[in-house]
Design a protein around this motif. Structure first.
Motif, PDB file in Angstrom:
ATOM      1  N   LEU A 219      -3.778   6.521  -4.196  1.00 17.36           N
ATOM      2  CA  LEU A 219      -3.687   6.304  -2.757  1.00 17.36           C
ATOM      3  C   LEU A 219      -5.047   6.338  -2.071  1.00 17.36           C
ATOM      4  CD1 LEU A 219      -0.444   8.280  -1.911  1.00 17.36           C
ATOM      5  CD2 LEU A 219      -0.891   5.904  -1.275  1.00 17.36           C
ATOM      6  N   VAL A 220      -6.075   6.799  -2.770  1.00 17.04           N
ATOM      7  CA  VAL A 220      -7.419   6.804  -2.171  1.00 17.04           C
ATOM      8  C   VAL A 220      -8.225   5.576  -2.587  1.00 17.04           C
ATOM      9  CG1 VAL A 220      -7.394   9.318  -2.131  1.00 17.04           C
ATOM     10  CG2 VAL A 220      -8.564   8.151  -4.013  1.00 17.04           C
ATOM     11  N   LEU A 221      -7.590   4.615  -3.262  1.00 14.20           N
ATOM     12  CA  LEU A 221      -8.264   3.384  -3.692  1.00 14.20           C
ATOM     13  C   LEU A 221      -7.872   2.220  -2.801  1.00 14.20           C
ATOM     14  CD1 LEU A 221      -7.642   3.650  -7.553  1.00 14.20           C
ATOM     15  CD2 LEU A 221      -9.630   4.470  -6.272  1.00 14.20           C
ATOM     16  N   ASP A 222      -8.590   1.111  -2.947  1.00 12.62           N
ATOM     17  CA  ASP A 222      -8.170  -0.151  -2.337  1.00 12.62           C
ATOM     18  C   ASP A 222      -7.042  -0.706  -3.197  1.00 12.62           C
ATOM     19  OD1 ASP A 222     -10.148  -0.229  -0.276  1.00 12.62           O
ATOM     20  OD2 ASP A 222     -11.629  -0.782  -1.784  1.00 12.62           O
ATOM     21  N   LEU A 223      -5.855  -0.786  -2.629  1.00 11.98           N
ATOM     22  CA  LEU A 223      -4.684  -1.168  -3.411  1.00 11.98           C
ATOM     23  C   LEU A 223      -4.162  -2.541  -2.995  1.00 11.98           C
ATOM     24  CD1 LEU A 223      -2.709   2.212  -3.348  1.00 11.98           C
ATOM     25  CD2 LEU A 223      -4.145   1.307  -5.198  1.00 11.98           C
ATOM     26  N   PRO A 224      -3.801  -3.383  -3.954  1.00 14.64           N
ATOM     27  CA  PRO A 224      -3.155  -4.649  -3.615  1.00 14.64           C
ATOM     28  C   PRO A 224      -1.786  -4.389  -2.980  1.00 14.64           C
ATOM     29  CG  PRO A 224      -3.162  -4.299  -5.998  1.00 14.64           C
ATOM     30  CD  PRO A 224      -3.993  -3.206  -5.400  1.00 14.64           C
ATOM     31  N   GLN A 225      -1.304  -5.358  -2.232  1.00 10.74           N
ATOM     32  CA  GLN A 225      -0.067  -5.161  -1.479  1.00 10.74           C
ATOM     33  C   GLN A 225       1.132  -4.784  -2.351  1.00 10.74           C
ATOM     34  OE1 GLN A 225       3.015  -6.865  -1.050  1.00 10.74           O
ATOM     35  NE2 GLN A 225       3.539  -5.400   0.578  1.00 10.74           N
ATOM     36  N   PRO A 226       1.314  -5.393  -3.538  1.00  5.58           N
ATOM     37  CA  PRO A 226       2.462  -4.991  -4.351  1.00  5.58           C
ATOM     38  C   PRO A 226       2.422  -3.510  -4.760  1.00  5.58           C
ATOM     39  CG  PRO A 226       1.594  -7.092  -5.109  1.00  5.58           C
ATOM     40  CD  PRO A 226       0.609  -6.558  -4.126  1.00  5.58           C
ATOM     41  N   VAL A 227       1.221  -2.968  -4.943  1.00  6.95           N
ATOM     42  CA  VAL A 227       1.107  -1.566  -5.312  1.00  6.95           C
ATOM     43  C   VAL A 227       1.410  -0.676  -4.106  1.00  6.95           C
ATOM     44  CG1 VAL A 227      -0.428   0.218  -6.222  1.00  6.95           C
ATOM     45  CG2 VAL A 227      -0.540  -2.113  -7.126  1.00  6.95           C
ATOM     46  N   GLN A 228       0.925  -1.073  -2.931  1.00  8.35           N
ATOM     47  CA  GLN A 228       1.265  -0.314  -1.727  1.00  8.35           C
ATOM     48  C   GLN A 228       2.776  -0.292  -1.513  1.00  8.35           C
ATOM     49  OE1 GLN A 228      -1.084  -1.013   1.849  1.00  8.35           O
ATOM     50  NE2 GLN A 228      -2.630  -2.081   0.632  1.00  8.35           N
ATOM     51  N   ALA A 229       3.400  -1.422  -1.711  1.00  9.70           N
ATOM     52  CA  ALA A 229       4.855  -1.510  -1.512  1.00  9.70           C
ATOM     53  C   ALA A 229       5.613  -0.674  -2.536  1.00  9.70           C
ATOM     54  CB  ALA A 229       5.298  -2.968  -1.597  1.00  9.70           C
TER      55      ALA A 229
END
Length: 769
Positions: A219-229
């Motif tokens: 959660l402290v990284l730049d995450l692509p949208q599918p991972v955030q979802a």
């Protein structure tokens, strides 16, 4: 009353009991019963220690015989087929995945020959985890009950714990596709793995666990949208299951604010955030909490050894309490204490002044309890006064300041970090001097650190061996290494580093501005523990550090001899850095100190000099942005300051390993030759990333953390794969990393086969010409 919490405790044992027993097990000196007995003793000691300190929330399942991420792969049956065909016991499957395994058949067991899984850095720490490796045929299932067993083990001792497990989104995102499924995106396996997580949580609930800590550090990284979802999917799945333990969702090493929507959507009982690394996130996280959710405030540093400022930590916790109320706030360590030494009380040689600056894992238990009690209104005035006096004394200490060093940093110019000529001109001059063949062979630096070497080093340190006798011993060890390299016909030699205890500690001991421990061990990976030096003041080099041994080694051979140094970023990152000045300033100070050493080596006739930077990627800020771009600049600048003061004919090498490297970042260093860990990558795209690297490179051909010996044919095949996309005239042949942890028998066999493979290709390409 505000509760106190520790997210995890070091598992190595105060006297490195785990290392000693694990290595004894690997060598066949003890059986698994003894290994498990020692593990149980360490766990019991850790739980009882925290309970005695008054910690309210104590973690279980923070113990591992090798790596906590690898444990989860074993638990969830994420075991590539190549490890299952040998009918190994679970503990041996774990070790085979972690370090590889090669053994001959016996009357009772099959022959085994399997390489290890990829190992990479755990975020921006010097801890290494074994990367989960998924396939389209992976079948998730519970393969044991380790978290439940250890929870019940603690309960039998009268210690109620909160089991900790890496969360499903982080576990998948930190993994990779196996070589037979390269088009697989691991996050697409979420729906398959969630029922297994739920089954584990159900078993923990049945065992009596009221709450669990699920770590989601990505959660402290730049995450692509599918991972955030995926966070919404995962935690709503758990919320829909009745009877599961309450979940504390834990993050650390940075801010969660860019992913705050994912946190908002998580129906969990509590959120933990790291307010040591990112105190600015507090207000945003509080605003995202649901009315019933608790906040665990990480205010005691789990990554460094400096004594906490209890007043400052209390102020942060109090700010949370003022918004949420005392019943919704937990005072905690910022992360697991895995990254800190076990106990400061084991240090008998530190001066009283310097020792008072520090706090190791055991002392951090008291710190977190004192802060929790303070914000709860209990009288801890005596402890607070003592802490304030220590913090003030460190800030005012003369140990930290050196005016000459500060002045030298202010005099740095762009010219100081530029070679006299570009690489295309330098390499032409170097080729005339060294006359190396196609596919030149070398090693990364260290050779096996034998028992005899360790015994003599200890005798010298204790004054039982005279400096003259020790020097003769070291020279004899150097000569053995040189003669062996000549015998197998390596092209560029190393002296083997028998005089060095560690690639950072050795330099820190000779630089001004460092302090050292005798028992400050921290796990780096598996049974590899390090004692990080501690940067306590401005850094300078009083005298040459490596010239004598390098000159001796060169004097006994006509082949090029590499001078071997650790780079400024690696020394910085593999030490405990200062927190009162920027890491940029510390890196530049180290660059200047190493520049003096590089120039002295060249003046002494050592004209191939390797300055290793395996921690280069580790120091990169976790998120893209201005801070990251700034790091790219000053990290490369500190390296170039160290190396740019030499002639065109002096060849600068560097080495990198166990990180997701960016070729552009390495390019900025302008080293003539780089060597890069590669043996466990299994990804042709990784080769392509380096195929247009403008200077010369060697992609490591065998895993130095594994005892297995690659055959000549295996080396030939590995090189063939690389040469499909990599220019032959730029390719060097070398291992993944240094060989200090290997035995001589396997070292000799592996290097002999490696050189034979290089000669095979020289002959092959000579025929083409």
């Amino acid at each position: 009353m505000v509760q106190s919490s520790v997210l995890g405790f070091p598992r190595i044992g105060a006297q490195r009991e785990l290392k000693k027993t694990t290595e004894a097990y690997w060598s066949g000196k003890v059986g698994k019963d003894e290994l498990f007995k020692v593990g149980k003793e360490i766990r019991a000691t850790n739980w009882k220690l925290q309970q005695a300190a008054g910690v309210d929330v104590i973690a279980s399942n923070d113990f591992s015989y090798y790596d906590q991420v690898l444990d989860l792969s074993l638990l969830f049956n994420v075991i590539p087929d190549r490890y299952t065909k040998y009918e190994l016991e679970p503990i041996d499957v774990l070790f085979a995945m972690g370090r590889g395994l090669q053994r001959k058949a016996t009357e009772t067991s099959k022959a085994v020959d399997v390489t290890a899984l990829e190992m990479v850095k755990w975020f921006d720490s010097n801890y290494h985890y074994v990367r989960p490796t998924f396939s389209k045929t992976t079948q998730f299932k519970l393969n044991g009950s380790k978290p439940v067993d250890e929870y019940l083990e603690a309960k039998e001792l009268g210690v109620e714990t909160r089991p900790v497990v890496l969360g499903p989104v982080s576990y998948l995102f930190l993994g990779k596709a196996d070589k037979d499924s390269l088009d697989l995106e691991p996050i697409t396996l979420l729906d398959q793995i969630l029922p297994v997580y739920a089954e584990l949580l159900e078993k923990l609930a049945a065992a009596g666990a009221k709450s669990v800590q699920i770590d989601e550090p990505v959660l402290v990284l730049d995450l692509p949208q599918p991972v955030q979802a995926a966070f919404k999917t995962a935690y709503e799945f758990f919320a829909a299951k009745s009877g599961l333990p309450e979940i504390t969702l834990a993050t650390y090493f940075g801010t969660v604010i860019p992913n705050i929507e994912a946190v908002k959507s998580a129906p969990v009982a509590a959120i933990h955030v790291d307010l040591v690394r990112a105190p600015e996130q507090l207000e945003g996280v509080i605003a995202a909490l649901k009315p019933e959710q608790k906040l665990s405030v990480g205010v005691i540093d789990g990554r460094n050894i400096w004594k906490a400022d209890a007043a400052a930590a209390s102020a942060i916790a109090q700010a949370a309490i003022s918004k949420l109320g005392a019943d919704r706030v937990v005072v905690a360590t910022s992360s697991s204490l895995l990254h800190t030494p076990v106990d400061l009380n084991n240090e008998k040689k530190l001066s009283a002044e310097i020792k008072d600056f520090f706090s190791f894992a055991t002392q951090k238990l008291d710190e977190v309890v004192v802060v929790a009690k303070n914000v709860s209104g209990e009288d801890v005035s005596e402890a607070l006064a003592a802490n304030a006096a220590s913090v003030k004394a460190r800030a005012e200490s003369s140990i930290t300041n050196d005016a000459a060093v500060k002045q030298r940093v202010t005099e740095i110019t762009d010219k100081l970090g530029r070679r006299a000529s570009p690489f295309v001109e330098r390499i032409q001059e170097q080729e005339k001097v060294y006359k190396l063949p196609l596919f030149p062979t070398t090693t990364i630096g260290s050779f096996p650190q034998t028992k005899d070497i360790r015994i003599n080093r200890n005798k010298f340190a204790k004054g039982e061996l005279s400096p003259e006798a020790y020097e003769k011993f070291i020279e004899s060890e150097i000569e053995k290494v040189v003669r062996f390299q000549e015998e197998i016909d390596l092209d560029v030699l190393v002296h083997g580093e028998p005089e060095r205890n560690d690639m950072v500690q050795y330099f820190g001991e000779q630089l001004k501005g460092f302090a050292f421990t005798t028992n400050g061990w921290v796990q780096s990976y598996g049974s590899r523990y390090v004692r990080p030096p501690i940067i306590v003041g401005d850094v300078s080099r009083p005298a040459p550090m490596t010239v004598k041994e390098s000159v001796y080694a060169q004097s006994i051979t006509t082949k090029p001899m590499k001078g071997m140094l650790s780079g400024p970023i690696t020394i910085l990152r593999w030490s405990f850095p200062r927190v009162d000045v920027s890491q940029k300033t510390q890196a530049l100070q180290l660059g200047l100190a190493l520049r003096d050493e590089v120039n002295d080596l060249e003046a002494a006739g050592i004209t191939v000099i390797q300055v290793d930077e395996p921690a280069l990627r580790e120091g990169l800020p976790l998120r893209d942005g201005a801070e990251r771009q700034d790091y790219y600049q000053w990290a490369a600048e500190s390296f170039r300051i160290a190396t740019a003061g030499v002639k065109n004919t002096t060849q600068i090498h560097s080495h990198f390993c166990y990180s997701d490297l960016d070729p552009n970042h390495i390019k900025a260093l302008d080293a003539d030759v780089v060597s890069i860990e590669f043996s466990k990558k299994d990804d042709p795209n990784y080769i392509r990333e380096f195929s247009d690297y403008p200077n010369h490179a060697g992609l490591g051909l065998f895993d130095i953390h594994s005892p297995r010996i690659p055959s000549k044919e295996e080396f030939i095949q590995k090189i063939a794969t690389i040469l499909e996309v990599y220019p032959t005239e730029k390719f060097w042949v070398n291992p993944d990393c240094g060989l200090k942890t290997r035995g001589w028998e396997e070292t000799k066999a592996s290097l002999t086969n490696m050189v034979a493979a290089a000669k095979y290709y020289r002959e092959k390409y000579a025929k083409k010409d």
